[in-house]
Design a protein around this motif. Structure first.
Motif, PDB file in Angstrom:
ATOM      1  N   ALA A  92      -8.613   4.758   3.312  1.00  0.00           N
ATOM      2  CA  ALA A  92      -7.840   4.992   2.091  1.00  0.00           C
ATOM      3  C   ALA A  92      -6.491   5.643   2.352  1.00  0.00           C
ATOM      4  O   ALA A  92      -5.544   5.440   1.584  1.00  0.00           O
ATOM      5  CB  ALA A  92      -8.649   5.859   1.121  1.00  0.00           C
ATOM      6  N   ASP A  93      -6.392   6.432   3.416  1.00  0.00           N
ATOM      7  CA  ASP A  93      -5.128   7.118   3.692  1.00  0.00           C
ATOM      8  C   ASP A  93      -4.051   6.088   4.035  1.00  0.00           C
ATOM      9  O   ASP A  93      -4.190   5.336   5.005  1.00  0.00           O
ATOM     10  CB  ASP A  93      -5.301   8.093   4.859  1.00  0.00           C
ATOM     11  CG  ASP A  93      -4.078   8.947   5.093  1.00  0.00           C
ATOM     12  OD1 ASP A  93      -3.098   8.420   5.675  1.00  0.00           O
ATOM     13  OD2 ASP A  93      -4.074  10.130   4.694  1.00  0.00           O
ATOM     14  N   PRO A  94      -2.965   6.017   3.258  1.00  0.00           N
ATOM     15  CA  PRO A  94      -1.967   4.952   3.467  1.00  0.00           C
ATOM     16  C   PRO A  94      -1.326   4.971   4.851  1.00  0.00           C
ATOM     17  O   PRO A  94      -1.137   3.907   5.460  1.00  0.00           O
ATOM     18  CB  PRO A  94      -0.915   5.240   2.380  1.00  0.00           C
ATOM     19  CG  PRO A  94      -1.626   6.046   1.352  1.00  0.00           C
ATOM     20  CD  PRO A  94      -2.631   6.861   2.097  1.00  0.00           C
ATOM     21  N   ALA A  95      -1.004   6.156   5.360  1.00  0.00           N
ATOM     22  CA  ALA A  95      -0.351   6.244   6.672  1.00  0.00           C
ATOM     23  C   ALA A  95      -1.282   5.744   7.768  1.00  0.00           C
ATOM     24  O   ALA A  95      -0.891   4.948   8.637  1.00  0.00           O
ATOM     25  CB  ALA A  95       0.090   7.683   6.946  1.00  0.00           C
ATOM     26  N   LEU A  96      -2.543   6.190   7.727  1.00  0.00           N
ATOM     27  CA  LEU A  96      -3.500   5.777   8.752  1.00  0.00           C
ATOM     28  C   LEU A  96      -3.837   4.297   8.629  1.00  0.00           C
ATOM     29  O   LEU A  96      -3.983   3.607   9.641  1.00  0.00           O
ATOM     30  CB  LEU A  96      -4.771   6.618   8.647  1.00  0.00           C
ATOM     31  CG  LEU A  96      -4.604   8.113   8.944  1.00  0.00           C
ATOM     32  CD1 LEU A  96      -5.936   8.823   8.811  1.00  0.00           C
ATOM     33  CD2 LEU A  96      -4.019   8.339  10.341  1.00  0.00           C
ATOM     34  N   HIS A  97      -3.953   3.811   7.417  1.00  0.00           N
ATOM     35  CA  HIS A  97      -4.234   2.386   7.205  1.00  0.00           C
ATOM     36  C   HIS A  97      -3.140   1.531   7.841  1.00  0.00           C
ATOM     37  O   HIS A  97      -3.413   0.545   8.537  1.00  0.00           O
ATOM     38  CB  HIS A  97      -4.342   2.096   5.704  1.00  0.00           C
ATOM     39  CG  HIS A  97      -4.755   0.698   5.395  1.00  0.00           C
ATOM     40  ND1 HIS A  97      -3.849  -0.330   5.207  1.00  0.00           N
ATOM     41  CD2 HIS A  97      -5.990   0.132   5.268  1.00  0.00           C
ATOM     42  CE1 HIS A  97      -4.506  -1.449   4.971  1.00  0.00           C
ATOM     43  NE2 HIS A  97      -5.795  -1.198   4.991  1.00  0.00           N
ATOM     44  N   THR A  98      -1.896   1.919   7.643  1.00  0.00           N
ATOM     45  CA  THR A  98      -0.762   1.179   8.223  1.00  0.00           C
ATOM     46  C   THR A  98      -0.796   1.224   9.744  1.00  0.00           C
ATOM     47  O   THR A  98      -0.616   0.193  10.420  1.00  0.00           O
ATOM     48  CB  THR A  98       0.568   1.771   7.712  1.00  0.00           C
ATOM     49  OG1 THR A  98       0.621   1.641   6.290  1.00  0.00           O
ATOM     50  CG2 THR A  98       1.751   1.056   8.334  1.00  0.00           C
ATOM     51  N   LEU A  99      -1.038   2.410  10.299  1.00  0.00           N
ATOM     52  CA  LEU A  99      -1.058   2.557  11.756  1.00  0.00           C
ATOM     53  C   LEU A  99      -2.215   1.786  12.381  1.00  0.00           C
ATOM     54  O   LEU A  99      -2.055   1.126  13.418  1.00  0.00           O
ATOM     55  CB  LEU A  99      -1.151   4.037  12.140  1.00  0.00           C
ATOM     56  CG  LEU A  99       0.082   4.892  11.822  1.00  0.00           C
ATOM     57  CD1 LEU A  99      -0.197   6.360  12.114  1.00  0.00           C
ATOM     58  CD2 LEU A  99       1.297   4.420  12.621  1.00  0.00           C
ATOM     59  N   PHE A 100      -3.395   1.845  11.765  1.00  0.00           N
ATOM     60  CA  PHE A 100      -4.571   1.169  12.323  1.00  0.00           C
ATOM     61  C   PHE A 100      -4.407  -0.352  12.301  1.00  0.00           C
ATOM     62  O   PHE A 100      -4.762  -1.039  13.267  1.00  0.00           O
ATOM     63  CB  PHE A 100      -5.835   1.565  11.556  1.00  0.00           C
ATOM     64  CG  PHE A 100      -6.254   2.997  11.745  1.00  0.00           C
ATOM     65  CD1 PHE A 100      -5.696   3.786  12.736  1.00  0.00           C
ATOM     66  CD2 PHE A 100      -7.213   3.562  10.912  1.00  0.00           C
ATOM     67  CE1 PHE A 100      -6.091   5.102  12.908  1.00  0.00           C
ATOM     68  CE2 PHE A 100      -7.615   4.876  11.068  1.00  0.00           C
ATOM     69  CZ  PHE A 100      -7.045   5.657  12.074  1.00  0.00           C
ATOM     70  N   ARG A 101      -3.887  -0.878  11.219  1.00  0.00           N
ATOM     71  CA  ARG A 101      -3.685  -2.334  11.152  1.00  0.00           C
ATOM     72  C   ARG A 101      -2.692  -2.797  12.208  1.00  0.00           C
ATOM     73  O   ARG A 101      -2.892  -3.822  12.868  1.00  0.00           O
ATOM     74  CB  ARG A 101      -3.187  -2.736   9.764  1.00  0.00           C
ATOM     75  CG  ARG A 101      -4.255  -2.702   8.676  1.00  0.00           C
ATOM     76  CD  ARG A 101      -3.792  -3.431   7.429  1.00  0.00           C
ATOM     77  NE  ARG A 101      -3.574  -4.847   7.699  1.00  0.00           N
ATOM     78  CZ  ARG A 101      -2.929  -5.664   6.867  1.00  0.00           C
ATOM     79  NH1 ARG A 101      -2.433  -5.207   5.735  1.00  0.00           N
ATOM     80  NH2 ARG A 101      -2.780  -6.935   7.163  1.00  0.00           N
ATOM     81  N   ALA A 102      -1.613  -2.030  12.361  1.00  0.00           N
ATOM     82  CA  ALA A 102      -0.607  -2.396  13.358  1.00  0.00           C
ATOM     83  C   ALA A 102      -1.188  -2.309  14.768  1.00  0.00           C
ATOM     84  O   ALA A 102      -0.899  -3.157  15.622  1.00  0.00           O
ATOM     85  CB  ALA A 102       0.616  -1.484  13.226  1.00  0.00           C
TER      86      ALA A 102
END
Length: 393
Positions: free
Chosen positions: A79-89
Motif C-alpha cells: 500500500a505504501d506508494p513509495a515502496l510500491h513504486t520502488l518494488f515494481r521498478a
C-alpha cells in the motif's frame, strides 16, 4: 521509527525476497571473465593479432525458476506508494538481468546491457572526445603495487573507518577468478594478478571502500535491504559518487580521466559495429592509449557479447556535477545504493522515519582540500573542468 517500520509488514518481506533474488543472480561476477590474466598472456604472445576468448562462469541458478519466484511476489498488495513504486521498478530490472545473463555470449546481450545501463547520448560521446583531445596522451606508469600490497592498504583503510565506527565490517579477498577490482555485496574483491599504480592506491580506496562499501554498510542499517544491493539504476550514481571521491581527494589524474573518456568512445565504436581488435587498435592508434590500458578497456566493452556499462562512470559524474551546480545536497545519496532519480522517494521515506540518516560518513568528504574542491564544483563545472593539467609520465 519502529512503529513506522512495523506498519510496513508484508512490504518488508517482499523487500527481503527481492534482495535474495538479486544476490542469486550476481550480475557483476557473472559478467566478469574468469580467464582474463591468461587471455592477456596469449594476446601479447600472439603480437595482439587475434581477439581473445573471454570465458564467463556458468550460471548457478535456473532462470525460469527465478523468474517464477520474481513474479509470484505480490507487489500489488504493497500500500505504501513509495515502496510500491520502488518494488515494481526493481522487479522489472531483475527480469531484465535474468534475460541479459541468459543472453551472454550472444549478439542479444548488448541489447540487454542497453536496457540495464541506458543509451549512449551523443552529448556524452562529445564530452568524452573533448576530454581525449584536451588531455595529452599519458605514458604508462611503471610504478605499481601487487594485489597483496593493495589488500593490506585496503585493510588499513577499513581500520580507519572502524576507528570511528567500531561495528564497520571489513571483508577483503584476493581472488584468481576476477579480472577487475570490484565490490560485491560489501566485499572488496582484488584480482590475484593485479598490478595497481602506486599513485592510484589512495584514490581507489576512496572509490571502492569509501563509496561502494560505505553505501553498502549504510544500506545494511536500513530496514529496506534493497538499499544494500541497489535500487534500479543505482550503478550510475554510485560510480558518479566514486569518481567524485577520487576528484575531491586529488586522485582524478589525467590518466584516469582519459580512461573514463576512452571507455565511452569504445562503447560508441561497439554500437557502431566494431569488434574487439578494431576497438583495441583505435584506442592505441587514434587516442594513444597504453597497450595494456587499451586491452582492459576493450575487454570490458566486448565481454559477454557487448557491454555498455562503462559509460556510467562519465555519465554518473556528469549528473553529480549537475546536482552540485543546482545547489543540491549529496547527503541522501549516502543512505544506501540508490539512483539520483530516487532522491524524492527516499527523502519521503526519511521524512516519514521509515528510513534513518546515513550511519557512516565517507572519509573523502573530510580530507584536506576536499571542501575547497567541492565548493568550486558547486559554482558550476563540466567534466572537462575536472582536468587540472598535465602530469609527468
Amino acid at each position: 521509527m519502529t512503529s513506522s517500520i512495523q506498519q510496513l509488514g508484508a512490504a518488508l518481506e517482499i523487500d527481503g525476497r527481492l534482495t535474495e533474488i538479486e544476490r542469486s543472480l550476481n550480475l557483476l561476477l557473472n559478467t566478469t571473465p574468469v580467464n582474463a590474466a591468461e587471455a592477456w598472456v596469449d594476446f601479447e604472445r600472439g603480437d595482439f593479432g587475434a581477439a581473445p576468448t573471454l570465458r564467463l562462469r556458468p550460471l548457478e541458478f535456473d532462470p525460469d525458476l527465478v523468474r517464477r519466484d520474481l513474479y509470484n511476489l505480490e507487489i500489488e498488495n504493497v500500500a505504501d506508494p513509495a515502496l510500491h513504486t520502488l518494488f515494481r521498478a526493481k522487479r522489472d530490472e531483475l527480469s531484465r538481468v535474468i534475460t541479459a545473463l541468459e543472453d551472454r555470449d550472444t549478439s542479444r546481450f548488448v541489447y540487454g546491457s542497453l536496457q540495464l545501463y541506458g543509451e549512449l547520448a551523443p552529448t556524452l560521446v562529445s564530452a568524452a572526445e573533448e576530454l581525449l583531445e584536451l588531455i595529452p596522451p599519458q605514458a604508462a606508469s611503471t610504478s605499481s603495487v601487487t594485489a597483496g600490497a593493495f589488500a593490506q592498504a585496503a585493510r588499513e583503510e577499513f581500520d580507519r573507518y572502524r576507528a570511528v565506527y567500531p561495528d564497520f565490517p571489513a571483508d577483503v579477498e584476493v581472488r584468481e577468478d576476477v579480472s577487475e577490482l570490484m565490490v560485491s555485496f560489501g566485499r572488496l574483491l582484488i584480482p590475484e594478478s593485479a598490478a595497481i599504480r602506486k599513485d592510484r592506491v589512495e584514490p581507489l580506496l576512496h572509490h571502492e571502500v569509501g563509496t561502494h562499501v560505505v553505501t553498502y554498510q549504510n544500506g545494511a542499517r536500513q530496514p529496506l535491504t534493497l538499499l544494500t544491493i541497489g535500487l534500479p539504476g543505482y550503478d550510475e550514481t554510485q560510480e558518479g559518487l566514486a569518481v567524485l571521491a577520487e576528484y575531491l581527494t586529488g586522485g582524478l589524474d589525467p590518466r584516469r580521466l582519459r580512461v573514463l573518456a576512452a571507455r565511452v568512445v569504445a562503447i560508441d565504436r561497439l554500437l557502431d559495429g566494431a569488434e574487439f581488435l578494431e576497438i583495441f587498435e583505435s584506442l592505441r592508434a587514434q587516442y594513444r592509449m597504453p597497450t595494456r590500458t587499451a586491452w582492459s578497456i576493450a575487454t570490458r566493452v566486448v565481454v559477454g557479447g557487448g557491454s555498455v556499462k562503462d559509460a556510467i562512470y562519465l555519465r554518473g559524474i556528469t549528473r553529480i556535477l549537475d546536482i552540485l551546480a543546482e545547489g543540491g545536497s549529496l547527503d541522501v545519496l549516502f543512505v544506501g545504493k540508490l539512483a539520483v532519480d530516487h532522491i524524492p522517494l527516499i527523502q519521503d521515506l526519511l521524512d516519514r522515519e521509515v528510513l534513518s540518516p546515513p550511519w557512516v560518513r565517507p572519509r573523502w568528504l573530510d580530507v584536506p582540500g576536499a571542501k575547497e574542491r567541492l565548493d568550486r564544483l558547486r559554482a558550476g563545472a563540466s567534466v572537462t573542468d575536472l582536468y587540472e593539467g598535465e602530469v609527468a609520465a
